[in-house]
Write a protein that holds these residues in place. Structure first.
Motif, PDB file in Angstrom:
ATOM      1  N   ASN A 181      -7.384  13.060  20.276  1.00 39.36           N
ATOM      2  CA  ASN A 181      -7.648  14.204  19.410  1.00 39.36           C
ATOM      3  C   ASN A 181      -6.859  14.187  18.104  1.00 39.36           C
ATOM      4  OD1 ASN A 181      -5.105  14.785  20.378  1.00 39.36           O
ATOM      5  ND2 ASN A 181      -5.704  16.608  21.541  1.00 39.36           N
ATOM      6  N   LEU A 182      -6.051  13.155  17.880  1.00 37.61           N
ATOM      7  CA  LEU A 182      -5.336  13.044  16.613  1.00 37.61           C
ATOM      8  C   LEU A 182      -6.125  12.249  15.568  1.00 37.61           C
ATOM      9  CD1 LEU A 182      -1.643  12.411  17.764  1.00 37.61           C
ATOM     10  CD2 LEU A 182      -2.647  14.532  16.906  1.00 37.61           C
ATOM     11  N   ASP A 183      -7.298  11.775  15.931  1.00 38.42           N
ATOM     12  CA  ASP A 183      -8.093  10.970  15.008  1.00 38.42           C
ATOM     13  C   ASP A 183      -8.561  11.807  13.819  1.00 38.42           C
ATOM     14  OD1 ASP A 183      -9.602   8.894  13.919  1.00 38.42           O
ATOM     15  OD2 ASP A 183     -11.399   9.600  14.955  1.00 38.42           O
ATOM     16  N   GLU A 184      -8.286  11.299  12.625  1.00 38.17           N
ATOM     17  CA  GLU A 184      -8.645  11.990  11.392  1.00 38.17           C
ATOM     18  C   GLU A 184      -9.802  11.317  10.658  1.00 38.17           C
ATOM     19  OE1 GLU A 184      -4.738  13.310   9.261  1.00 38.17           O
ATOM     20  OE2 GLU A 184      -4.362  11.357  10.123  1.00 38.17           O
ATOM     21  N   SER A 185     -10.295  10.212  11.189  1.00 32.54           N
ATOM     22  CA  SER A 185     -11.220   9.383  10.416  1.00 32.54           C
ATOM     23  C   SER A 185     -12.523  10.104  10.075  1.00 32.54           C
ATOM     24  CB  SER A 185     -11.505   8.078  11.155  1.00 32.54           C
ATOM     25  OG  SER A 185     -12.069   8.318  12.426  1.00 32.54           O
ATOM     26  N   GLN A 186     -13.036  10.942  10.998  1.00 28.21           N
ATOM     27  CA  GLN A 186     -14.294  11.641  10.698  1.00 28.21           C
ATOM     28  C   GLN A 186     -14.081  12.723   9.644  1.00 28.21           C
ATOM     29  OE1 GLN A 186     -17.397  10.704  11.858  1.00 28.21           O
ATOM     30  NE2 GLN A 186     -18.007  12.122  10.239  1.00 28.21           N
ATOM     31  N   ILE A 187     -12.956  13.436   9.740  1.00 27.54           N
ATOM     32  CA  ILE A 187     -12.642  14.437   8.709  1.00 27.54           C
ATOM     33  C   ILE A 187     -12.499  13.749   7.363  1.00 27.54           C
ATOM     34  CG2 ILE A 187     -10.942  16.136   7.935  1.00 27.54           C
ATOM     35  CD1 ILE A 187     -10.227  16.612  10.877  1.00 27.54           C
ATOM     36  N   SER A 188     -11.797  12.616   7.352  1.00 29.10           N
ATOM     37  CA  SER A 188     -11.614  11.869   6.114  1.00 29.10           C
ATOM     38  C   SER A 188     -12.943  11.397   5.550  1.00 29.10           C
ATOM     39  CB  SER A 188     -10.692  10.670   6.373  1.00 29.10           C
ATOM     40  OG  SER A 188     -10.607   9.846   5.242  1.00 29.10           O
ATOM     41  N   LYS A 189     -13.809  10.907   6.422  1.00 25.87           N
ATOM     42  CA  LYS A 189     -15.127  10.435   5.980  1.00 25.87           C
ATOM     43  C   LYS A 189     -15.922  11.561   5.333  1.00 25.87           C
ATOM     44  CE  LYS A 189     -19.332   8.189   7.730  1.00 25.87           C
ATOM     45  NZ  LYS A 189     -19.997   7.639   8.941  1.00 25.87           N
ATOM     46  N   HIS A 199     -15.932   5.024   1.620  1.00 30.92           N
ATOM     47  CA  HIS A 199     -14.951   5.244   2.692  1.00 30.92           C
ATOM     48  C   HIS A 199     -14.953   4.074   3.649  1.00 30.92           C
ATOM     49  CE1 HIS A 199     -13.393   7.120   6.484  1.00 30.92           C
ATOM     50  NE2 HIS A 199     -12.577   7.703   5.636  1.00 30.92           N
ATOM     51  N   GLN A 200     -13.764   3.701   4.102  1.00 31.58           N
ATOM     52  CA  GLN A 200     -13.613   2.588   5.037  1.00 31.58           C
ATOM     53  C   GLN A 200     -12.687   3.013   6.172  1.00 31.58           C
ATOM     54  OE1 GLN A 200     -14.621  -0.931   4.525  1.00 31.58           O
ATOM     55  NE2 GLN A 200     -13.855  -1.355   6.576  1.00 31.58           N
ATOM     56  N   VAL A 201     -13.100   2.737   7.417  1.00 33.95           N
ATOM     57  CA  VAL A 201     -12.275   3.056   8.582  1.00 33.95           C
ATOM     58  C   VAL A 201     -11.555   1.800   9.057  1.00 33.95           C
ATOM     59  CG1 VAL A 201     -12.292   3.811  10.999  1.00 33.95           C
ATOM     60  CG2 VAL A 201     -13.744   4.961   9.327  1.00 33.95           C
ATOM     61  N   LEU A 202     -10.267   1.935   9.341  1.00 34.96           N
ATOM     62  CA  LEU A 202      -9.463   0.855   9.889  1.00 34.96           C
ATOM     63  C   LEU A 202      -9.141   1.177  11.344  1.00 34.96           C
ATOM     64  CD1 LEU A 202      -7.034   0.509   6.849  1.00 34.96           C
ATOM     65  CD2 LEU A 202      -8.953  -0.995   7.413  1.00 34.96           C
ATOM     66  N   ASN A 203      -9.416   0.247  12.231  1.00 36.43           N
ATOM     67  CA  ASN A 203      -9.314   0.513  13.662  1.00 36.43           C
ATOM     68  C   ASN A 203      -8.049  -0.080  14.284  1.00 36.43           C
ATOM     69  OD1 ASN A 203     -12.001   1.810  14.182  1.00 36.43           O
ATOM     70  ND2 ASN A 203     -12.712  -0.138  13.325  1.00 36.43           N
ATOM     71  N   GLU A 204      -7.618   0.535  15.374  1.00 39.13           N
ATOM     72  CA  GLU A 204      -6.501  -0.013  16.140  1.00 39.13           C
ATOM     73  C   GLU A 204      -6.946  -1.271  16.872  1.00 39.13           C
ATOM     74  OE1 GLU A 204      -4.178   2.482  18.614  1.00 39.13           O
ATOM     75  OE2 GLU A 204      -4.247   4.198  17.262  1.00 39.13           O
ATOM     76  N   VAL A 205      -6.001  -2.158  17.075  1.00 32.54           N
ATOM     77  CA  VAL A 205      -6.244  -3.378  17.845  1.00 32.54           C
ATOM     78  C   VAL A 205      -5.293  -3.380  19.026  1.00 32.54           C
ATOM     79  CG1 VAL A 205      -6.213  -5.894  17.817  1.00 32.54           C
ATOM     80  CG2 VAL A 205      -6.959  -4.630  15.780  1.00 32.54           C
ATOM     81  N   ASP A 206      -5.834  -3.444  20.230  1.00 28.90           N
ATOM     82  CA  ASP A 206      -4.996  -3.391  21.430  1.00 28.90           C
ATOM     83  C   ASP A 206      -4.583  -4.765  21.931  1.00 28.90           C
ATOM     84  OD1 ASP A 206      -5.093  -0.664  21.389  1.00 28.90           O
ATOM     85  OD2 ASP A 206      -6.617  -0.475  22.946  1.00 28.90           O
ATOM     86  N   GLU A 207      -5.509  -5.715  21.863  1.00 31.43           N
ATOM     87  CA  GLU A 207      -5.222  -7.062  22.359  1.00 31.43           C
ATOM     88  C   GLU A 207      -5.176  -8.025  21.184  1.00 31.43           C
ATOM     89  OE1 GLU A 207      -7.056  -8.561  25.878  1.00 31.43           O
ATOM     90  OE2 GLU A 207      -7.613  -6.565  26.579  1.00 31.43           O
TER      91      GLU A 207
END
Length: 500
Positions: A181-189, A199-207
């Motif tokens: 629920n801390l994701d801001e990307s949609q509000i930013s978009k 607008h460009q979204v940068l994603n987390e990388v887990d592996e």
């Protein structure tokens, strides 16, 4: 440009810029015969007169382990100093050696502000114009431009300024997509669309795969200073996702926590009062684990503002050359014991933690990318404007809300209510990184010559058990393992430590 102070020269007084847009870096040779200084740390470190490899400062590493930040003028290197917000360095020759006397005075105290009764209410259009002018003046028009954007007040104020200046076709807004629920990307978009920006979204990388590791290694090779901010590892991975960031203009909304003031929380008053007494039992720091429930009671008042880390006991085991950070923070707390808590926090938080953890990672990122960093809120004109503004337009002493005038700006210009959105901020899932890349992380730590490996292995296993229990201290335990990894990568890869 690099300047030099020579033995026997008249006394020289150096100061940084007002709000930390351009910190000043000083190099003093081991024999104290050569002193160089510059606003560019990479130019300074690459100068032939700087002896390399640089040497690690035991005190600097001790602060990163125990406090998560090295307070200026200290750095992670011997003979390298930073002159930041409110700092001065008086340089002179004594007994055929160069000596430096560092001093600090917070430049945004309440007595420097204009009187509320006679101050004209801030004009929001004037603020927008000021931000636009300061941003545009720092851009290299031959380069692409990106604004790191969120749902927050700072980056949105800059976005509004750039939109009203008609720069939609020249600037791309980029946003980190956090989990949960801390994701801001949609509000930013949505805001980007409203204002007319791409607008460009940068994603987390887990592996992490080999390609990710290549970017990470290059980042730590080029980053001038170590930094243990939680988001550090995200930045080289941003570069992999968006290679256009290399050699670009990159705008950040950071840099106003000093002149706009950082209000304490509702609980900070009680915490600092209790810790002013309880922290005096500092000898206990040598006997408790980092994740011990009583460790917070041993913090000095100054250590409540954005700091956390290993206990002295664990730090001594991991890094045998550890020095206690208690004396420093006790002194800083005593110096401000009579201060208004709003200004106490703002001084410690903005000139130490914000500058040398949050913003330091941005400076490192821009140096890695060869990019032009732009911090509109940290420019002199903007800092002077808000530094004189009465506090009634900046924060509320009853609700502890901050940046009131920027809240009004967002409400009027784009109909965004910061109270409804709430506090979000970019987050990074360090647990996923640590768990999914355990062998990579522990292998890197095991290569680092800073640590006592018989002890560090035991402490990592203990912290891993605490992390896996998903208790109150599991996140702290995870971040301490992650911190050892970040510091190990810096020590193992940084070109300034490994040049011959």
């Amino acid at each position: 440009m690099i300047d030099k102070y020579s033995l026997g020269n008249p006394c020289l007084k150096l100061a940084s810029d007002l709000a930390g847009e351009l910190p000043l870096y000083i190099y003093l040779s081991e024999d104290k015969k050569t002193l160089l200084y510059s606003n560019s740390v990479t130019e300074l470190f690459e100068d032939a007169r700087v002896t390399k490899p640089l040497k690690v400062s035991d005190e600097g590493i001790s602060f990163l382990l125990q406090s998560s930040v090295i307070p200026p003028p200290m750095t992670a290197y011997q003979g390298v100093f930073i002159v930041g917000i409110g700092d001065t360095a008086e340089i002179k020759t004594v007994d055929n050696e160069i000596v430096i006397d560092f001093r600090h005075e917070f430049p945004f105290m309440d007595n420097n502000r204009e009187d509320f009764d006679t101050y004209k209410k801030p004009n929001l259009d004037d603020i927008v114009k000021l931000l636009a002018e300061e941003t545009v003046s720092k851009l290299d028009i031959s380069k692409k431009t990106f604004l790191f954007h969120s749902a927050g007040k700072d980056s949105n104020s800059i976005a509004i300024a750039l939109a009203e200046a008609g720069l939609q076709d020249q600037v791309t807004l980029v946003t980190h997509c956090s989990k949960g629920n801390l994701d801001e990307s949609q509000i930013s978009k949505n805001i980007a669309k409203q204002l007319g920006f791409s607008h460009q979204v940068l994603n987390e990388v887990d592996e992490l795969n080999n390609e990710h590791l290549k970017y990470i290694e290059e980042y730590f090779t080029k980053a001038p200073f170590p930094c243990v901010d939680n988001l550090c590892l995200a930045y080289p991975l941003y570069a992999k996702q968006l290679p256009e960031l290399f050699n670009a203009n990159i705008i950040f909304g950071d840099g106003n926590d000093s002149h706009m003031i950082s209000p304490p929380s509702a609980k900070d008053s009680l915490k600092t009062k209790v810790s002013n007494f309880s922290s005096r039992f500092s000898f206990i720091r040598k006997f408790i684990d980092s994740e011990n429930k009583y460790s917070s009671l041993l913090r000095t008042p100054a250590e409540w503002f954005g700091q956390s880390g290993f206990s002295l006991k664990d730090s001594l085991k991991v890094f045998p050359n550890t020095v206690s950070t208690y004396g420093y923070w006790r002194k800083e707390s005593n110096l401000r014991s009579s201060w208004d808590l709003f200004y106490f926090k703002s001084d410690i938080y903005s000139t130490r933690v914000i500058s040398e953890k949050m913003i330091r990672k941005l400076f490192n990122f821009s140096d890695y990318l060869g990019a032009q960093i732009v911090l509109p809120f940290a420019t002199k004109r903007v800092a002077e404007y808000f530094g004189k503004m009465p506090e009634q337009y900046l924060f509320d002493r009853k609700t502890f809300k901050n940046k009131l005038v920027l809240r009004d700006l967002l409400k009027e210009k784009i109909n965004i209510d910061s109270d409804e959105i709430g506090k979000m901020g970019w987050s990074y899932d360090t647990k996923a990184i640590v768990n999914n890349n355990w062998d990579i992380i522990t292998a890197e730590i095991s290569k680092c010559s800073l640590w006592d490996h018989s002890e560090v292995d035991r402490i990592i296993l203990r912290l891993k058990k605490s992390m896996d229990k998903d208790t109150k201290y599991s996140q702290l335990s995870c971040r301490l393992i992650y911190r050892l990894y970040l510091l190990s990568m810096w020590k193992n890869k940084c070109r300034y430590l490994n040049e011959r």
